[in-house]
Design a protein around this motif. Structure first.
Motif, PDB file in Angstrom:
ATOM      1  N   ILE A   3      -6.957   1.411  -2.736  1.00  0.00           N
ATOM      2  CA  ILE A   3      -6.225   1.808  -3.949  1.00  0.00           C
ATOM      3  C   ILE A   3      -4.810   2.277  -3.603  1.00  0.00           C
ATOM      4  CG2 ILE A   3      -8.206   2.339  -5.425  1.00  0.00           C
ATOM      5  CD1 ILE A   3      -7.797   5.336  -4.755  1.00  0.00           C
ATOM      6  N   GLY A   4      -4.689   3.034  -2.509  1.00  0.00           N
ATOM      7  CA  GLY A   4      -3.362   3.512  -2.115  1.00  0.00           C
ATOM      8  C   GLY A   4      -2.445   2.349  -1.771  1.00  0.00           C
ATOM      9  N   ALA A  40      -1.539   0.276  -4.938  1.00  0.00           N
ATOM     10  CA  ALA A  40      -0.578   0.991  -5.791  1.00  0.00           C
ATOM     11  C   ALA A  40       0.828   0.903  -5.188  1.00  0.00           C
ATOM     12  CB  ALA A  40      -1.009   2.447  -5.973  1.00  0.00           C
ATOM     13  N   MET A  41       0.909   1.068  -3.862  1.00  0.00           N
ATOM     14  CA  MET A  41       2.197   0.895  -3.164  1.00  0.00           C
ATOM     15  C   MET A  41       2.767  -0.495  -3.392  1.00  0.00           C
ATOM     16  SD  MET A  41       1.551   2.161   0.702  1.00  0.00           S
ATOM     17  CE  MET A  41       1.127   3.870   1.043  1.00  0.00           C
ATOM     18  N   SER A  75       2.669   2.284 -10.964  1.00  0.00           N
ATOM     19  CA  SER A  75       1.245   2.300 -10.661  1.00  0.00           C
ATOM     20  C   SER A  75       0.864   3.614 -10.009  1.00  0.00           C
ATOM     21  CB  SER A  75       0.928   1.131  -9.723  1.00  0.00           C
ATOM     22  OG  SER A  75      -0.409   1.182  -9.296  1.00  0.00           O
ATOM     23  N   ARG A  76      -0.397   4.013 -10.166  1.00  0.00           N
ATOM     24  CA  ARG A  76      -0.913   5.109  -9.326  1.00  0.00           C
ATOM     25  C   ARG A  76      -2.400   4.904  -9.086  1.00  0.00           C
ATOM     26  NH1 ARG A  76      -2.844  11.028 -11.054  1.00  0.00           N
ATOM     27  NH2 ARG A  76      -4.249  10.454  -9.359  1.00  0.00           N
ATOM     28  N   SER A  77      -2.842   5.424  -7.955  1.00  0.00           N
ATOM     29  CA  SER A  77      -4.228   5.228  -7.537  1.00  0.00           C
ATOM     30  C   SER A  77      -5.126   6.337  -8.089  1.00  0.00           C
ATOM     31  CB  SER A  77      -4.304   5.228  -6.014  1.00  0.00           C
ATOM     32  OG  SER A  77      -3.946   6.497  -5.510  1.00  0.00           O
TER      33      SER A  77
END
Lengths: 420, 420
Positions: B89-90, B93-94, B103-105
């Motif tokens: 997810i990280g 999102a990056m 975006s955010r995780s």
């Protein structure tokens, strides 16, 4: 009932044990760590364990981030890299359970360990102790993920490289633990780098202040922030080897707790130094301030400064050092403001090393500086710059003399033998 | 103001996209996934992404757990293996941010996605939608970790293997999303295994019930639980390839939504079948019940059952199938209660395969079974056991005939061409 409470208060120590990346590098080493924890637990002590990521894991995760985007988002970076410690806590808690030690893991957010919002270099605000205490009171060993916390928005944060030491000390401070043992791949703090000086001696004790100077001057045993924190909260810190059966290590504590103080406790060196000289700066009030203001604005940390007065009193040379990684940044800032500063030339030099002598005994003993300079000049080593504090003397010398200087000073102050 | 709300409600679709392990196997593939998400985002849709761990990562983490202790603690196992999705997810999102998609995780606990306490095979209770909605309303793409949640005690839980599909469907149900797209390494649901039958055909549409039968009968495209959940909450599900530019895939939906229903939608086969025959069991009331009670108590799942009446009406043979992994368990339970059951012999056979014909059209079309048995007997294939439901017919045959049977049935029902 009262008796048992009394017994508990009197006999049971609360110990925080921290294990670094090489100590938990693979499942076998994690099992080995579990036996060390069990040993402390079996003594009847309350034990909290803080762990790093398995060595190599964090680097791999950082590389993934860079592969995605060199300018990655720092909050997502924290989300990614914090998983390294999360793996270790689960595995160590399993390993403890499998040898009969009740245990459970805690991520930063499960404690919670609250930090500010500075992703990738967060600072700890508070540590809730309720859940940890509940475990300890029930004979359960909490295994805490180092390096990580949670901010007020519920985002995962990390404390920056080496942050697990800081986590361990902070947990020890929050729990008012009797001891915080930092297990690592060296067996303590040495009088100097043992790779350089064969008869370097492991110190039994060293003061917080000395350790702070050592950490910031190049000794990589402990992270500076963890020592600062330990000093602030008077945490009894110990550095010891996780690969020895009965390690002694080095105790880092208050000056008052050390009965037999040594005059000089160590010699450090750092190659991460670059020297810049501004030639023929106008000798006017405010010019130095202008130079260092500009560098501070560019977030460049200036270390040693020397200013030589000119003969004609019209111009002066200003010399100072910056970390090697900041050299180019510093040069470009200074070039941009050449008119304003009014120098004729810039000379820079990365081939220099800072050698430092550290010891709380300097406060009460005289002649240390003289002895230091004598030892260096006897070997034909030219001192370029000097800076001092209450408990340290640092000199900048040419890179090629680093080993010679460290050995000469180690011998001159007879650091291989305990001096009281 | 009202107008814009109106527009949003009318034109903006809410889409959940799920990407499996092979789709996010490395940083480059994650970047590729980001471009697919951007495509949907650029259409003006609200997009939520659910991801699995990078392929191989979960296996590595499970191996670590086993290396520590074969009987590892399941809560700690969940703590360890849930990190796989957290890394993805990280990184995703990056990757989205780096191509201009805000975006955010979200980990399971950050949403939070609440589950029961059944570590390693938890079931979802509720999904809070507040934070996800807040992101969507602000044009931010939430990237959600599949496979994981949090229980009421704040411990991390996982949903069991393949749980990311379930997470995606659950998130889609909670958000009342217009569509849930499951991106995977196959381009849809096929009439049968394309590795076995060259002219196997991708289905445009299939009903939830058919998909459920297919999933539980051996087709590994979707996890059974995710299909159950989609059926319960009427989530429009689509399976499609993440490696194609403009994938069509297969839509899994309600029977009513399919205008042109096919009679037979697919043929599956499963080698995970073992047959047990109890010879000469006393033909008395309650004996069968006794056998299956004993097996149920041992948590052994019995599938097909056949009982042949004896000529003299004094004894009977009972034949049934169990999963191959339960064969030894079943045999030992039955051996232990030989007296009680009163059989003379046990015969077991692992060399069998279950071949199933699936289609909602069976409800309204006659002659399907006859056609099936004819096709098999034409090839000289002996049917050992039969079981049926409203929309499927399964037969147990000798292992060696598996491929032949599947091909014969595929040809007999002309599944290579759409049949309406």
């Amino acid at each position: 009932m009262y008796f048992s409470v009394f017994l508990k208060d009197k006999l049971m120590a609360c110990v925080v044990q921290k294990f670094g990346g090489t100590s938990v590098a693979d499942p076998n080493r994690i099992k080995n760590v579990a036996t060390k924890v069990k040993k402390e637990y079996d003594r009847g002590n309350q034990v909290v364990v803080v762990v790093s990521a398995m060595s190599g894991v964090t680097n791999q995760l950082v590389q993934y981030c860079k592969d995605i985007d060199e300018n990655y988002n720092l909050q997502e970076y924290d989300t990614v890299v914090s998983t390294g410690e999360q793996v270790t806590i689960g595995l160590l808690a399993m390993a403890l359970q499998s040898i009969g030690v009740p245990s459970r893991s805690f991520t930063g957010w499960q404690i919670p360990l609250l930090t500010d919002q500075a992703a990738s270099k967060a600072r700890i605000h508070t540590i809730e102790t309720e859940k940890l205490r509940e475990c300890l009171d029930n004979g359960i060993v909490p295994v805490v993920a180092g390096f990580q916390g949670i901010d007020e928005n519920g985002r995962i944060t990390t404390l920056g490289r080496g942050g697990s030491d800081t986590s361990a000390v902070a947990v020890a401070a929050a729990l008012k633990a009797d001891r915080c043992d930092i297990y690592t791949d060296v067996d303590g703090v040495y009088t100097t780098d043992p790779r350089l000086v064969k008869n370097a001696r492991r110190l039994d004790q060293v003061t917080y202040e000395e350790m702070l100077e050592m950490a910031s001057l190049g000794a990589k045993v402990l992270q500076t922030r963890s020592v600062e924190l330990a000093m602030k909260y008077q945490v009894n810190l110990r550095v010891l080897s996780s690969f020895e059966e009965n390690p002694i290590g080095t105790i880092i504590c208050d000056e008052e707790s050390i009965v037999e103080k040594e005059v000089i406790s160590g010699i450090t060196y750092s190659r991460d130094e670059s020297k810049i000289t501004l030639v023929a700066v106008k000798d006017e009030p405010g010019i130095s301030a202008c130079v260092f203001d500009l560098l501070a604005e560019a977030n460049i940390c200036v270390d040693m400064i020397i200013q030589t007065e000119s003969v004609n009193r019209k111009s002066t040379d200003i010399t100072f050092t910056v970390p090697e990684s900041d050299l180019n940044g510093a040069l470009s800032v200074l070039a941009k403001h050449k008119e304003e500063i009014g120098y004729t030339d810039i000379i820079s030099d990365s081939n220099c090393v800072k050698v430092s002598l550290i010891g709380v005994g300097m406060r009460t003993h005289t002649g240390i500086a003289r002895k230091m300079f004598r030892a260096l000049s006897d070997k034909g080593i030219n001192v370029q710059t000097i800076s001092t504090s209450e408990i340290k003397i640092s000199v900048l010398i040419a890179d090629e003399y680093a080993e010679l200087a460290v050995r000469a000073l180690h011998a001159a102050f007879e650091l291989d033998v305990k001096q009281v």
